[in-house]
Design an enzyme around this catalytic site. Sequence first.
Site, mmCIF file in Angstrom:
data_model
loop_
_atom_site.group_PDB
_atom_site.id
_atom_site.type_symbol
_atom_site.label_atom_id
_atom_site.label_comp_id
_atom_site.label_asym_id
_atom_site.label_seq_id
_atom_site.Cartn_x
_atom_site.Cartn_y
_atom_site.Cartn_z
ATOM 1 N N GLN A 133 20.495 32.693 83.032
ATOM 2 C CA GLN A 133 21.834 33.072 82.567
ATOM 3 C C GLN A 133 22.489 34.017 83.576
ATOM 4 O O GLN A 133 22.024 35.152 83.745
ATOM 5 C CB GLN A 133 21.699 33.786 81.220
ATOM 6 C CG GLN A 133 22.987 34.314 80.639
ATOM 7 C CD GLN A 133 22.737 35.135 79.382
ATOM 8 O OE1 GLN A 133 21.680 35.758 79.246
ATOM 9 N NE2 GLN A 133 23.683 35.138 78.465
ATOM 10 N N GLY A 134 23.564 33.573 84.215
ATOM 11 C CA GLY A 134 24.270 34.409 85.190
ATOM 12 C C GLY A 134 25.538 34.984 84.588
ATOM 13 O O GLY A 134 26.638 34.522 84.902
ATOM 14 N N GLU A 251 22.504 33.484 71.646
ATOM 15 C CA GLU A 251 21.518 34.386 72.255
ATOM 16 C C GLU A 251 21.057 35.449 71.256
ATOM 17 O O GLU A 251 19.866 35.726 71.131
ATOM 18 C CB GLU A 251 22.117 35.060 73.501
ATOM 19 C CG GLU A 251 21.129 36.013 74.163
ATOM 20 C CD GLU A 251 21.624 36.605 75.470
ATOM 21 O OE1 GLU A 251 22.821 36.433 75.803
ATOM 22 O OE2 GLU A 251 20.813 37.246 76.159
ATOM 23 N N SER A 383 24.053 45.452 74.014
ATOM 24 C CA SER A 383 23.381 46.675 73.558
ATOM 25 C C SER A 383 23.595 46.912 72.058
ATOM 26 O O SER A 383 24.523 46.364 71.449
ATOM 27 C CB SER A 383 23.895 47.881 74.353
ATOM 28 O OG SER A 383 25.198 48.187 73.929
HETATM 29 C C1 LIG Z 1 15.346 42.452 79.204
HETATM 30 C C2 LIG Z 1 16.759 42.131 79.605
HETATM 31 C C3 LIG Z 1 17.057 40.840 79.978
HETATM 32 C C4 LIG Z 1 18.356 40.528 80.378
HETATM 33 N N1 LIG Z 1 18.626 39.243 80.788
HETATM 34 C C5 LIG Z 1 19.851 38.925 81.225
HETATM 35 C C6 LIG Z 1 20.120 37.614 81.740
HETATM 36 O O1 LIG Z 1 19.247 36.750 81.787
HETATM 37 N N2 LIG Z 1 21.353 37.349 82.195
HETATM 38 C C7 LIG Z 1 22.358 38.265 82.157
HETATM 39 O O2 LIG Z 1 23.467 37.927 82.554
HETATM 40 N N3 LIG Z 1 22.137 39.526 81.701
HETATM 41 C C8 LIG Z 1 20.903 39.875 81.236
HETATM 42 N N4 LIG Z 1 20.649 41.148 80.788
HETATM 43 C C9 LIG Z 1 21.716 42.151 80.893
HETATM 44 C C10 LIG Z 1 22.283 42.598 79.551
HETATM 45 O O3 LIG Z 1 23.108 41.622 79.011
HETATM 46 C C11 LIG Z 1 23.033 43.915 79.842
HETATM 47 O O4 LIG Z 1 22.081 44.864 80.253
HETATM 48 C C12 LIG Z 1 23.770 44.430 78.626
HETATM 49 O O5 LIG Z 1 24.845 43.585 78.311
HETATM 50 C C13 LIG Z 1 24.297 45.872 78.855
HETATM 51 O O6 LIG Z 1 25.019 45.950 80.032
HETATM 52 P P1 LIG Z 1 24.708 47.072 81.121
HETATM 53 O O7 LIG Z 1 23.246 47.031 81.421
HETATM 54 O O8 LIG Z 1 25.635 46.881 82.253
HETATM 55 O O9 LIG Z 1 24.989 48.443 80.381
HETATM 56 P P2 LIG Z 1 26.422 49.149 80.171
HETATM 57 O O10 LIG Z 1 27.403 48.125 79.717
HETATM 58 O O11 LIG Z 1 26.760 49.916 81.401
HETATM 59 O O12 LIG Z 1 26.106 50.119 78.983
HETATM 60 C C14 LIG Z 1 25.481 51.389 79.185
HETATM 61 C C15 LIG Z 1 25.451 52.126 77.851
HETATM 62 O O13 LIG Z 1 26.783 52.338 77.378
HETATM 63 C C16 LIG Z 1 26.949 51.848 76.066
HETATM 64 N N5 LIG Z 1 28.275 51.247 75.881
HETATM 65 C C17 LIG Z 1 28.935 50.462 76.767
HETATM 66 N N6 LIG Z 1 30.128 50.083 76.239
HETATM 67 C C18 LIG Z 1 30.218 50.629 75.003
HETATM 68 C C19 LIG Z 1 31.196 50.594 73.964
HETATM 69 N N7 LIG Z 1 32.332 49.891 74.098
HETATM 70 N N8 LIG Z 1 30.941 51.281 72.827
HETATM 71 C C20 LIG Z 1 29.777 51.990 72.661
HETATM 72 N N9 LIG Z 1 28.825 52.070 73.621
HETATM 73 C C21 LIG Z 1 29.023 51.386 74.772
HETATM 74 C C22 LIG Z 1 25.891 50.765 75.914
HETATM 75 O O14 LIG Z 1 25.524 50.601 74.558
HETATM 76 C C23 LIG Z 1 24.751 51.337 76.734
HETATM 77 O O15 LIG Z 1 23.984 52.214 75.953
HETATM 78 C C24 LIG Z 1 19.369 41.512 80.381
HETATM 79 C C25 LIG Z 1 19.054 42.818 79.993
HETATM 80 C C26 LIG Z 1 17.778 43.135 79.616
HETATM 81 C C27 LIG Z 1 17.466 44.546 79.220
#
Ligand SMILES: Cc1cc2nc3c(=O)[nH]c(=O)nc-3n(C[C@H](O)[C@H](O)[C@H](O)COP(=O)(O)OP(=O)(O)OC[C@H]3O[C@@H](n4cnc5c(N)ncnc54)[C@H](O)[C@@H]3O)c2cc1C
Length: 405
Positions: A133-134, A251, A383
């Site tokens: 998934q990209g 998902e 998240s």
């Molecule tokens: C094990 C694992 C597998 C994954 N696999 C994939 C994959 O295959 N493909 C892919 O594309 N992605 C993948 N991901 C990525 C995942 O979708 C993202 O990590 C997730 O969407 C959060 O984005 P971020 O890491 O950029 O955190 P951020 O968006 O930067 O968030 C950081 C913190 O801020 C909080 N936050 C952000 N916005 C808000 C808001 N509006 N209100 C309240 N709180 C907020 C979040 O809850 C979090 O605690 C994976 C992640 C993990 C951990």
Amino acid sequence: MPVSSVEESERFRNRVRAWLEANLPPTLRAHPRRVSEAMVDGAEIPDDVKTWRARFGATGWGVPAWPKRFGGGGLSPDEIGVLNEEMARIDARNPIGGLGVMMFGPTLLEFGNEEQLQQHIPPIARNEIRWCQGFSEPGAGSDLASLRMAAEDCGDHFLVTGQKIWTTGAQFADWCFCLVRTKNSPKKHDGISFLLVDMRSPGVEVRPIRLISGESQFCETFFTEVMVPKANLVGPLNGGWAIAKRLLQHERQAASGGASPLGAPSTLRLSDLARETVGVDSDGRLTDPDLRRRLTEHLMDARAFELTRARGEAERRSNSDPSTISSILKNAGSRVSQLRAELTLEVLGHQGLGWSGEAFAASELASVRTWLLGKSGSIAGGSHEVQNNIIAKRILGLPDPAGSS
Ligand SMILES: Cc1cc2nc3c(=O)[nH]c(=O)nc-3n(C[C@H](O)[C@H](O)[C@H](O)COP(=O)(O)OP(=O)(O)OC[C@H]3O[C@@H](n4cnc5c(N)ncnc54)[C@H](O)[C@@H]3O)c2cc1C
């Protein structure tokens, strides 16, 4: 063929039972966990699992509700219930899984054209092709619509350049379903398209990220002027956001345990383990009253979760849509799993603190890694906080304090 009577249902049950008797390799009947273990990305696939996969894949029962003409089982909800019961009876595990089954396949079945369905659905149903998934990028996680990876229109193809991150299993994947920017628009959701990229294309580079558990579950994925045929665009140009939202629902549903090959949280072994390690009093109760209370609360939560998940799954089957409660299930399921992992370590005591070495059983070492990996459940697939926002707005209808739609 829908099961319209008890008689037909019994006929189908007998057919399934006879087929399982004849086709499930005896080694897997004795050691069912081998099937689940082989589902982990990068795991070596033993010959008996390969045989089981090929036989089961040929029936389409690995994706029982998908249409028969694309290699699915074409089964009715009643028939699926019978199949599940017969498999559970002998602990036969479904060897067909992965992101293709959990989220991409159901999405493509809804939004893909005939050629795309013919090309991609049958190999997913037979577990021959791995998908990744990209979606996420360094600057686009929760705020996914900020993504910048660009697909430039070059006549009969797109030229894709940019970076994805946290791409689970990219190092093993054959294909990647990506979100790309095809238009710079003031409304950022409007310029996003849903594109399928062959991971063997020149210009794709995958760098695994090493995790605290010692494994590399996901990767950074770089795309440098990757040529992607226009035929790989799913849905309308600049219309990828609606498809992405639907895929994320699938998902979350899968992340809650609904379609996961590794199954929903099971707490059965935890209470047995606690009895063995902590001991029981003359009434057969755990000797530690505080642990007993917390374990009982957890078992009740886990049971309530299982029932709600089953309801969500039944709803999904009858609507063929992911249930609107997928965000609730995702949050609740990861909390239940995390608490179970914490309690397991507590019950194991010192044996739950090992990382390597002969002093620890394989199951004890696995418990530590499960506990660490379980932390990611609060982030992967969206998240906790973001799911809470969705629950507040879409399900409870609460006003958005930020005033956005
Ligand atoms: C094990 C694992 C597998 C994954 N696999 C994939 C994959 O295959 N493909 C892919 O594309 N992605 C993948 N991901 C990525 C995942 O979708 C993202 O990590 C997730 O969407 C959060 O984005 P971020 O890491 O950029 O955190 P951020 O968006 O930067 O968030 C950081 C913190 O801020 C909080 N936050 C952000 N916005 C808000 C808001 N509006 N209100 C309240 N709180 C907020 C979040 O809850 C979090 O605690 C994976 C992640 C993990 C951990």
